[in-house]
Design a protein around this motif. Sequence first.
Motif, PDB file in Angstrom:
ATOM      1  N   VAL A   9      38.790  37.472  45.157  1.00 52.88           N
ATOM      2  CA  VAL A   9      37.873  38.155  44.240  1.00 52.88           C
ATOM      3  C   VAL A   9      36.680  37.268  43.922  1.00 52.88           C
ATOM      4  CG1 VAL A   9      37.625  39.114  41.918  1.00 52.88           C
ATOM      5  CG2 VAL A   9      39.662  39.630  43.270  1.00 52.88           C
ATOM      6  N   SER A  10      36.909  36.008  43.608  1.00 56.64           N
ATOM      7  CA  SER A  10      35.812  35.092  43.275  1.00 56.64           C
ATOM      8  C   SER A  10      34.887  34.882  44.470  1.00 56.64           C
ATOM      9  CB  SER A  10      36.369  33.745  42.795  1.00 56.64           C
ATOM     10  OG  SER A  10      37.150  33.903  41.630  1.00 56.64           O
ATOM     11  N   ALA A  11      35.486  34.692  45.658  1.00 59.34           N
ATOM     12  CA  ALA A  11      34.680  34.499  46.863  1.00 59.34           C
ATOM     13  C   ALA A  11      33.836  35.739  47.163  1.00 59.34           C
ATOM     14  CB  ALA A  11      35.586  34.165  48.043  1.00 59.34           C
ATOM     15  N   SER A  12      34.457  36.908  47.023  1.00 61.52           N
ATOM     16  CA  SER A  12      33.721  38.150  47.280  1.00 61.52           C
ATOM     17  C   SER A  12      32.574  38.318  46.297  1.00 61.52           C
ATOM     18  CB  SER A  12      34.669  39.350  47.183  1.00 61.52           C
ATOM     19  OG  SER A  12      35.698  39.262  48.144  1.00 61.52           O
ATOM     20  N   ASN A  13      32.803  37.992  45.022  1.00 61.95           N
ATOM     21  CA  ASN A  13      31.755  38.119  44.012  1.00 61.95           C
ATOM     22  C   ASN A  13      30.557  37.231  44.327  1.00 61.95           C
ATOM     23  OD1 ASN A  13      32.680  40.099  42.213  1.00 61.95           O
ATOM     24  ND2 ASN A  13      34.049  38.662  41.205  1.00 61.95           N
ATOM     25  N   VAL A  22      38.375  47.011  39.709  1.00 58.79           N
ATOM     26  CA  VAL A  22      39.678  47.226  40.345  1.00 58.79           C
ATOM     27  C   VAL A  22      40.616  46.055  40.071  1.00 58.79           C
ATOM     28  CG1 VAL A  22      40.839  47.382  42.585  1.00 58.79           C
ATOM     29  CG2 VAL A  22      38.812  48.771  42.148  1.00 58.79           C
ATOM     30  N   HIS A  23      40.069  44.845  40.099  1.00 57.71           N
ATOM     31  CA  HIS A  23      40.888  43.645  39.883  1.00 57.71           C
ATOM     32  C   HIS A  23      41.491  43.629  38.483  1.00 57.71           C
ATOM     33  CE1 HIS A  23      42.313  39.568  40.242  1.00 57.71           C
ATOM     34  NE2 HIS A  23      41.500  39.132  39.298  1.00 57.71           N
ATOM     35  N   PRO A  46      51.264  43.241  41.069  1.00 53.34           N
ATOM     36  CA  PRO A  46      49.933  42.638  41.274  1.00 53.34           C
ATOM     37  C   PRO A  46      48.867  43.724  41.417  1.00 53.34           C
ATOM     38  CG  PRO A  46      51.213  42.547  43.307  1.00 53.34           C
ATOM     39  CD  PRO A  46      52.146  43.065  42.240  1.00 53.34           C
ATOM     40  N   ASP A  47      47.616  43.342  41.174  1.00 48.28           N
ATOM     41  CA  ASP A  47      46.518  44.311  41.332  1.00 48.28           C
ATOM     42  C   ASP A  47      46.234  44.551  42.805  1.00 48.28           C
ATOM     43  OD1 ASP A  47      43.882  42.629  42.132  1.00 48.28           O
ATOM     44  OD2 ASP A  47      45.121  41.431  40.770  1.00 48.28           O
ATOM     45  N   TRP A  48      45.425  45.556  43.089  1.00 48.34           N
ATOM     46  CA  TRP A  48      45.137  45.931  44.476  1.00 48.34           C
ATOM     47  C   TRP A  48      44.520  44.779  45.269  1.00 48.34           C
ATOM     48  CZ3 TRP A  48      42.368  51.340  43.767  1.00 48.34           C
ATOM     49  CH2 TRP A  48      43.289  52.243  43.214  1.00 48.34           C
ATOM     50  N   LEU A  49      43.706  43.961  44.617  1.00 44.87           N
ATOM     51  CA  LEU A  49      42.941  42.924  45.320  1.00 44.87           C
ATOM     52  C   LEU A  49      43.451  41.526  44.985  1.00 44.87           C
ATOM     53  CD1 LEU A  49      39.356  44.402  44.752  1.00 44.87           C
ATOM     54  CD2 LEU A  49      40.897  44.775  46.692  1.00 44.87           C
TER      55      LEU A  49
END
Length: 613
Positions: free
Chosen positions: A87-91, A542-543, A552-555
């Motif tokens: 998530v952090s990398a994608s952001n 979503v996270h 766990p969440d989807w991502l």
Amino acid sequence: MALEGKRLYCSAKCFHMPSWSSSKPSSQQEQREKDDKVLSVTTKRKPGGWRAMPFILGNETFERLATFGLLANFTVYLVKKLHMDQVSASNIVYIWSGVSNFAPLVGAFISDAYVGKFRTIAFSSFALFLGMLTVTLTAWIPELLPPPCTKQQQVLGQCIGPTKAQLGILIMGLGFLSIGGAGVRPCSIPFGVDQFDPTTDEGKKGINSFFNWYYTSFTLVLLFAQTVVVYIQDSVSWVLGFGIPTVCMFFSIILFFIGTKFYVHVEPEGSPFSGIVQVLVAAYRKRRIELPADGEFDGLFYDPPLKGVVMTKLPLTDQFRFLNKAAIIEAGELKAPDGIRSDQWRLCSIQQVEEVKCLVRIIPIWAAGIISLTAMTQQGTFTVFQAMKMDRHLGPSFQIPAGSIGVISLITVGLWLPFYDRIFVPALRKITKHEGGITVLQRIGIGIVFSILAMVVAGLTERVRRASAIKHHQPDGVAPMSIMWLAPQLILLGFCEAFNILGQIEFYNRQFPEHMTSVGNALFSCSFAGANYLSSLLVNVVHHVTGGHGRPDWLTNDLNAGRLEYFFFLIAGMGVLNLIYFSYFAHRYRYKGTAVPIQDNSHVDVELRSIKA
């Protein structure tokens, strides 16, 4: 429309003021003498032509190599070397891509209004070099990276992430890259076109050839960046993989300045943004004025001769009629005897009003492009994460880098476009009787459909991949299925690009007035920026919303524990709603008016359009 030297244009529906035709002969003679002087300068100009092309194309090529060589595999770098979660990398990738795509709008404004193309490209090239150098140093100097982490620690999520200082230096490098792209991207093509004289056949052929060379070099850079550069980064050395584009960028700056003596420099003429604001302000200030009934236009609207590079006079239309108030002439707003407006923030021309209407009509179509391009932005993030959890071997020893998988989409575009242009369009033309086979808006709509299909296929593929990984339960979480399972979704994204993205580019260049095409190209970049920001918003929502109650969440960082397929299906669902929205506005879209050439006649109000060098 091909640009020629002395051509006379007038709109079939222009509404002229009697004062123009009753101007004093001396004023008309002075104006014609000024036009002749401009034409004389245009005729005598000695453009750089092909002598300047190696320096301009070289600079642009290396800028693209630096940017795409970094972006293609940057997600993997953030996960593997900086130990970030997905998530952090994608952001970071989404936000940086968004800023980089919004920035050319600012760069185009500064170039057009103040400093010119040459200075903008020169300054931006230095910023690009500083950005690449900074990012390369983050991979080279150990103190700028977190402590090393084993594969087992990565699987267990026990790796130490970057400190605020390390992350700050990386973001500073990305900021320099965004500043550099802001100047080079919107200026490189116009600066190349400036080197040719569009009033000659040789110049027009040169411009066409320049576009061919530009897009050829662009395609070669993408292939090189997503194959050779990514392989070096993934399998040899990150320092070398970042260092090669950095060194190339350094030499491109030297090459650009060596060609200085060959360049034609066009002085900035002011940004079209000021004209847009003037129309809005003038319409608001005259909001209480009654618009005339149909047919009562004679002498009421301000319609002076066109100046500069504008070749097509737009007719006054009834759509968005409240903007027409900006062109209504009130007492004291014209100076005698030449009829020049006294306040450009209260009185605008018909041409200015219609140009703003072009922009207003395009905005809903542009907005639809943001959601459709959201599917494209997944290629550099979650598609790469999928590839990292699949069998990437090609033969017993060679392993395909995860960041190179997007080449499939690029190859699809390269194979489809010649077939589309030479075979598909001529066949469609016989059926539809349309010059392009289908309209530009239909082409964009087909691209939206492909983006929806791509996300559906991506979700189904992820469901199979996840089930396979859980069934075999390997220590590294890799599913024993080939990476080529990702080919169908990438092929569909390739068709999305061929129809949607190229359709948008053609749409903006056709529907914007001539001197606002740079705004159109910048607006297209803003579509990608909006898509990246929307992707970042979706990822964060979503996270934080999904999961819970021990699930766990989807991502989540463990791709096999999450439900990435639901995220893809969510984007597909948004695409369906977007297709309905796009169809509504595309059906009601009114294309820009066309101009009608006329012969020179002393009884008809015509003006001489001269092409400024």
